[in-house]
Design an enzyme around this catalytic site. Structure first.
Site, PDB file in Angstrom:
ATOM      1  CG  HIS A 487      -1.754   1.213   1.406  1.00  0.00           C
ATOM      2  ND1 HIS A 487      -3.102   1.211   1.178  1.00  0.00           N
ATOM      3  CD2 HIS A 487      -1.457   2.489   1.789  1.00  0.00           C
ATOM      4  CE1 HIS A 487      -3.592   2.417   1.396  1.00  0.00           C
ATOM      5  NE2 HIS A 487      -2.606   3.218   1.774  1.00  0.00           N
ATOM      6  CD  GLU A 488       1.516   3.651   3.703  1.00  0.00           C
ATOM      7  OE1 GLU A 488       1.721   4.710   3.080  1.00  0.00           O
ATOM      8  OE2 GLU A 488       0.459   3.445   4.355  1.00  0.00           O
ATOM      9  CG  HIS A 491       0.213   6.278  -0.699  1.00  0.00           C
ATOM     10  ND1 HIS A 491      -0.834   6.940  -1.290  1.00  0.00           N
ATOM     11  CD2 HIS A 491      -0.293   5.734   0.442  1.00  0.00           C
ATOM     12  CE1 HIS A 491      -1.931   6.786  -0.541  1.00  0.00           C
ATOM     13  NE2 HIS A 491      -1.620   6.051   0.509  1.00  0.00           N
ATOM     14  CG  HIS A 494       0.139   8.894  -6.937  1.00  0.00           C
ATOM     15  ND1 HIS A 494      -0.910   9.287  -6.148  1.00  0.00           N
ATOM     16  CD2 HIS A 494      -0.105   9.431  -8.153  1.00  0.00           C
ATOM     17  CE1 HIS A 494      -1.748  10.010  -6.865  1.00  0.00           C
ATOM     18  NE2 HIS A 494      -1.277  10.115  -8.086  1.00  0.00           N
TER      19      HIS A 494
HETATM   20 ZN   LIG Z   1      -2.818   5.283   2.061  1.00  0.00          ZN
END
Ligand SMILES: [Zn+2]
Length: 694
Positions: A487-488, A491, A494
């Site tokens: 998940h991290e 990010h 991105h």
């Molecule tokens: Zn998040």
């Protein structure tokens, strides 16, 4: 979670009075390091405050120049210059706010409290500067006459709306009241966070009777023993409120009274009659936010926030959450029944309580799927999982990620990687800081030291609180932690892959309900059989995870999902409830929370994922925004369907996602970006299916 300290635009009459000479302060010029990384080895405590003050001075000078310019206002001489108005603040803020979260000290904490009203005032001085607004407004009103790109128009709209939302069009007395509110809010937010950190760090469950450890895995017991030794309690075992200590205890410890004690300590954080009490703090925050929203012409704070999100208003969000609630609560109740049956086999006179949930869930998991988390953890050594996440990114986007040495860091746990594109060009550097420490906030987040704009490549970090290695064992992750790492890192992608021209729209500076798309979609790859085969290798034998274990993992993927969705939804609804209030005069947050949860029919065994007195998200950037995780879950589930349809490593699909989402930042409306990728609007069904709710 995503953390971002924004110094978009930020006078202050404080005198620059520190004894440190300017040329010695590393923040006052571009960092003289390879890749322009922060020189943590040179940065000293006494550098921060003068750098912030000098940064404010610099920004004010830049703004004066914009205002004094005799040229007609244009995008380039107003908006673009504003986007570049604060190089010193960008440098010092990037470092300072990362450290106050990841490696804070009493001195840093005190300085953040001292700086908070100064920086808030600076921000207001900019947004409430009439001469500056006149310039911005002139550019905005004439936007059709300039030939602006989509990205420039988007930045212009964002900056213009930023002024309006800050009160640029309000009469002077209302503006003065807004300034007071903003200053109070910034200080209250810091107090709220510090109170939680203090509650987390002050609670210690010290066990001195070995029998109380019954049921706990050997690795856990060893780690708890080492932790106790570190605080001078040799021969005892230390259990704390941090996830990596608390959750396994709730999952495995047979001592029900101790589980109850630990659980109660966790859910009462900030709600104790001590110096860390957050009840008044959050009440004051809610009241001030409501007053602010009403000054700006909104009925409530949620509508003020949501006007700039994909969801647009509170009604849309509430309808969305309640629709999901109708699927999730029945599923959670069914799970509770199953767990209670298990409990009654052992304790016929008792009924299921909240502190039993994790314990019996683990038992049920074992009996239903013959799957024990301890059995699979050896396949999830932190380094292997991380390399797995890197390999997935390589296969999807062609990027390569290599560890580099010699980059200054703020703590020995921090590692730095160079991220390169397919053609060998550098995309940025990636810092990881994975283990819990006393100076680190709980949770996991992505942030940056430097954002991308034009040719400037970003410096991105992931900070987490994963299970620490011990003397005999490497860090072995739970399935939840594996998903958190992916998940991290989503990010981070991105932040790293973005290709924008302006910092104001680059990377993760998108709306809250869109920002979790890149992170949550990345979680989908973690548990794909083909991907597990790539990275899930036994830490001792290097043996690849068996098909049988993979099948068990997949089979149990929707296990306990009623609980997980319900606790998340309850927190999202709690957040919305606090921010749709149109009066908060007699607000008692604890009573209000109970009333709201009772009204929902939430069962006593499931508390909201975060309760009001420790709901860090809603005091940070996720106020009236916690729904974003579920909203984006609709997007990521639907987006991953495209990969499932075409192949999880299909290059064309990956290219479309990279070009339309990961590279675009906030340079275009998010729904347009999404549709450019997917060819249609997102559907709800894939998300319901993934959560096992239909
Ligand atoms: Zn998040």
């Amino acid at each position: 979670m995503l953390k971002k300290s924004l110094f978009i635009l930020i006078s202050c009459c404080m005198i620059y009075s520190c004894g440190v000479k300017e040329e010695q302060n590393p923040f006052l010029a571009d960092f003289q390091t390879e890749n322009g990384v922060p020189p943590f080895d040179e940065i000293k405590m006494e550098h921060y405050e003068p750098a912030f003050l000098k940064g404010i001075e610099e920004q004010n000078k830049n703004i004066e120049e914009i205002i004094d310019s005799k040229e007609p206002p244009t995008f380039s001489n107003v908006i673009e210059r504003l986007d570049n108005s604060s190089p010193i603040l960008d440098r010092v803020g990037g470092v300072f706010y990362n450290l106050t979260s990841a490696e804070t000290t009493e001195e840093l904490t005190n300085l953040s409290l001292k700086l908070s009203p100064i920086l808030t005032e600076q921000n207001d001085n900019i947004y409430l500067n009439q001469a500056l607004f006149d310039k911005v407004n002139a550019v905005y009103q004439n936007r059709e006459k300039e030939e602006l790109t989509t990205e420039q128009l988007r930045l212009l709209e964002k900056v213009y709306q930023g002024f309006i939302r800050a009160g640029a069009k309000l009469p002077a007395d209302a503006q003065q009241r807004l300034r007071e509110i903003n200053t109070q809010l910034s200080t209250l937010a810091l107090t709220f966070g510090h109170n939680i950190l203090n509650e987390d760090n002050s609670y210690k469950l010290l066990i001195d009777n070995e029998a109380d450890l019954a049921g706990l895995p050997t690795s856990y017991i060893q780690s708890a023993k080492e932790e106790a030794k570190l605080i001078g309690e040799e021969g005892k075992w230390l259990v704390t409120l941090h996830n990596s200590s608390r959750l396994p205890f709730l999952q495995y410890a047979e001592n029900r009274d101790l589980r109850k004690e630990l659980f109660s300590a966790y859910i009462n954080r900030g709600n104790n009659q001590n110096e860390n009490n957050n009840k008044e703090v959050i009440t004051e925050i809610v009241k001030l936010r409501l007053e602010k929203a009403q000054l700006l012409g909104y009925t409530n704070f949620a509508d003020f926030v949501l006007a700039r999100n994909m969801a647009k208003d509170s009604e849309t969000v509430m309808n969305f959450l309640h629709k999901l609630w109708d699927y999730s609560l029945p599923a959670a109740k069914k799970e509770a029944d199953e767990l209670e049956q298990l409990l009654k086999e052992e304790l016929p006179e008792e009924s299921l309580e909240a502190w039993d949930w994790w314990f019996y869930t683990e038992k049920l998991r074992q009996s239903k799927y013959a799957l024990n988390e301890e059995e699979i953890k050896p396949y999830f050594k932190l380094e292997n999982v991380r390399d797995g996440a890197f390999t997935v990114a390589n296969k999807l986007y062609g990027i390569s990620i290599t560890k580099i040495e010699g980059v200054p860091v703020y703590h020995p746990d921090v590692e730095v990687f160079e991220v390169k594109d397919r053609d060998g060009s550098q995309l940025g550097l990636f810092y990881v800081d994975y283990f819990p420490r006393a100076g680190k906030r709980s949770g996991a987040w992505m942030s940056s030291y430097r954002d991308q704009k034009g040719e400037i490549r970003p410096l991105i970090c992931n900070v987490c609180n994963f299970t620490k290695p011990t003397a005999d064992l490497p860090s072995l992750l739970t399935l939840d932690e594996v998903e958190t790492l992916f998940h991290e890192f989503g990010h981070a992608l991105h932040g790293l892959l973005t290709k924008c021209n302006y910092a104001g729209v680059s990377g993760t500076s998108v709306s809250r309900d869109f920002v979790e798309l890149p992170s949550q979609i990345n979680e989908h790859w973690a548990m794909e059989p083909e991907v597990l085969k790539m990275y899930a290798k036994h830490y001792q034998t290097n043996e690849v995870i068996s098909d049988e274990l993979i099948e068990k993992i997949i089979k149990q993927s929707t296990f306990n999902e009623g609980f997980r969705t319900t606790e998340l939804l309850a927190a999202a609804i709690l957040d919305m409830n606090l921010h749709v209030l149109t009066t908060a005069d007699d607000l008692d947050v604890v009573a209000y929370e109970k009333e709201a949860m009772d009204k929902l029919g939430l069962i006593k065994q499931i508390p909201p994922r975060y309760r009001t007195t420790y709901f860090n998200h809603i005091v940070g950037g996720y106020a009236a925004g916690y729904y974003s995780y579920l909203w984006a879950n609709v997007l990521d589930s639907d987006a991953f369907e495209a990969f499932k349809e075409n192949g999880i490593f299909d290059q064309e699909t990956a290219d479309l996602f990279r070009r339309n989402v990961l590279e675009k930042g906030d340079s275009e409306d998010p729904m347009i970006l999404y549709k450019n990728f997917r060819g249609k609007e997102p559907q709800l069904e894939p998300m319901l299916k993934n959560r096992g709710l239909i």
